[in-house]
Write an enzyme that holds these catalytic residues in place. Structure first.
Site, short mmCIF file in Angstrom:
data_model
loop_
_atom_site.label_atom_id
_atom_site.label_comp_id
_atom_site.label_asym_id
_atom_site.label_seq_id
_atom_site.Cartn_x
_atom_site.Cartn_y
_atom_site.Cartn_z
N HIS A 1 49.74 -9.10 46.06
CA HIS A 1 49.12 -9.62 47.29
C HIS A 1 50.16 -9.55 48.39
CE1 HIS A 1 46.28 -12.01 49.68
NE2 HIS A 1 47.37 -12.54 50.21
N CYS A 2 49.86 -8.77 49.43
CA CYS A 2 50.82 -8.55 50.52
C CYS A 2 50.49 -9.46 51.70
CB CYS A 2 50.78 -7.08 50.96
SG CYS A 2 51.98 -6.69 52.25
#
Length: 361
Positions: free
Chosen positions: A143-144
């Protein structure tokens, strides 16, 4: 319930702060380069890299992560039975029955079926639950926060392109602004407010260039190995045990898993990339590859048997032809010998008769 909902909304709003920060930096870099510096000779390439960078960033942010299909959801009756069961052994028996016809090859560390209690879905291979997005994501990488999205199967190509084009964008700005940065330190640059834009442009571009280069190199290495960031830190567990190279199909096919089979679409979105075959090809595991290899081997054995049979038949035909030729030759020779013998006997008989006649006379 209400405070929890409000808190969730606040968390979603705060999650957009890194994206807004990147957007502001990009807008300022465009203003500083185009309006303040206004280097006409570089404008074409600058706008090309800028457009590709913004497009890939947009696609990475707003491409929804892929979720498991309905086939991986438990039927209503089995789901109710699973919830009522308190013993893990009984729950696993329910999952084993439900996954009898599903293409699952990975397990938990204890060898159990991977099941998400939050989403109430059986996890496909390479699928993980994202706590930030609150969903299970196919082929989840990470998850960025800079894109406020999960990077996974549906947008991993866009994420790689985003890193590539942002690196090109920063390198181009740093390279073209370097000469003005040197003039700034040697006091050769005119004393205007543009020199501060030159100073910050170079520092920001160089800083982002270094950080993006390391991240881009790492993800290229992951693409070549057909691994995700999660799998790089924790090897997937198969029926036969953990294997960090369990999903590797070879360097060329590993790249095609992310960018598609058509090389002309590698730098943009591939319209054929989301086809049904491509969408499930990443699930290939050593067991499925062994089945494919076994089919190929069986096919090769069948072809070899057919070839051998054809060769044997051909040899038999040739042998029959040779035997027939030998027989015909023997008959011809025998006929010639008999004919020669008859002629020789006739000649001898004529000579004998002539000698008898001469003697009698």
């Amino acid at each position: 319930m209400a405070p929890t909902h409000v808190l969730r909304c606040c968390q979603r709003g705060l999650a957009w702060i890194p994206v807004i920060f990147i957007a502001l930096v990009v807008c300022w870099s465009y203003y500083a380069y185009v309006v303040e510096l206004c280097i006409f000779i570089y404008m074409v390439f600058f706008h090309l890299s800028f457009v590709m960078f913004v497009w890939s960033y947009w696609k990475t942010i707003f491409t929804r992560p892929a979720n498991p299909s309905k086939e991986f959801c438990l039927p209503k009756a089995e789901k109710e039975q699973y919830v009522k069961e308190e013993r893990p052994e009984s729950q696993q028996e329910i999952l084993w029955r439900a996954t009898a016809n599903l293409p699952l090859y990975t397990r938990t560390g204890a060898g159990a079926i991977r099941y998400c209690d939050r989403c109430q879905v059986i996890k496909p291979d390479r699928c993980h639950h994202c706590s930030a997005c609150d969903m299970c994501v196919l082929k989840m990488d990470h998850h960025c926060p800079w894109v406020n999205n999960c990077v996974g199967f549906s947008n991993y190509k866009f994420f790689i392109l985003f890193l590539c084009y942002s690196l090109v964008y920063c390198l181009f700005i740093a390279a073209t602004v370097l000469q003005y940065f040197i003039k700034f330190w040697t006091n050769e640059l005119p004393d205007t407010h543009a020199k501060f834009h030159v100073l910050f442009l170079f520092f920001v571009a160089a800083m982002f260039c270094i950080s993006i280069l390391s991240l881009f190199s790492y993800h290229l290495w992951l693409v070549g190995k057909n691994r995700s960031t999660i799998e790089a830190f924790r090897a997937p567990v198969f029926r036969t045990g953990s294997d960090k190279n369990g999903f590797s199909l070879g360097f060329g096919k590993n790249i095609a898993q992310v960018f598609g089979d058509e090389r002309k679409f590698w730098d943009v979105s591939n319209p054929e990339f989301q086809s049904l075959t491509q969408s499930f090809s990443y699930l290939l595991s050593p067991l499925s590859r062994c089945v494919v290899i076994r089919c190929v081997v069986i096919r090769c054995v069948v072809i070899r048997c057919v070839v051998i049979r054809c060769v044997v038949i051909r040899c038999v035909v040739i042998r029959c032809v040779v035997i027939r030729c030998v027989v015909i030759r023997c008959v011809v020779i025998r006929c010639v010998v008999i004919r020669c013998g008859v002629i020789l006997c006739g000649v001898i008989l004529c000579v004998v008769i002539r000698c008898v006649v001469i003697r009698c006379v």
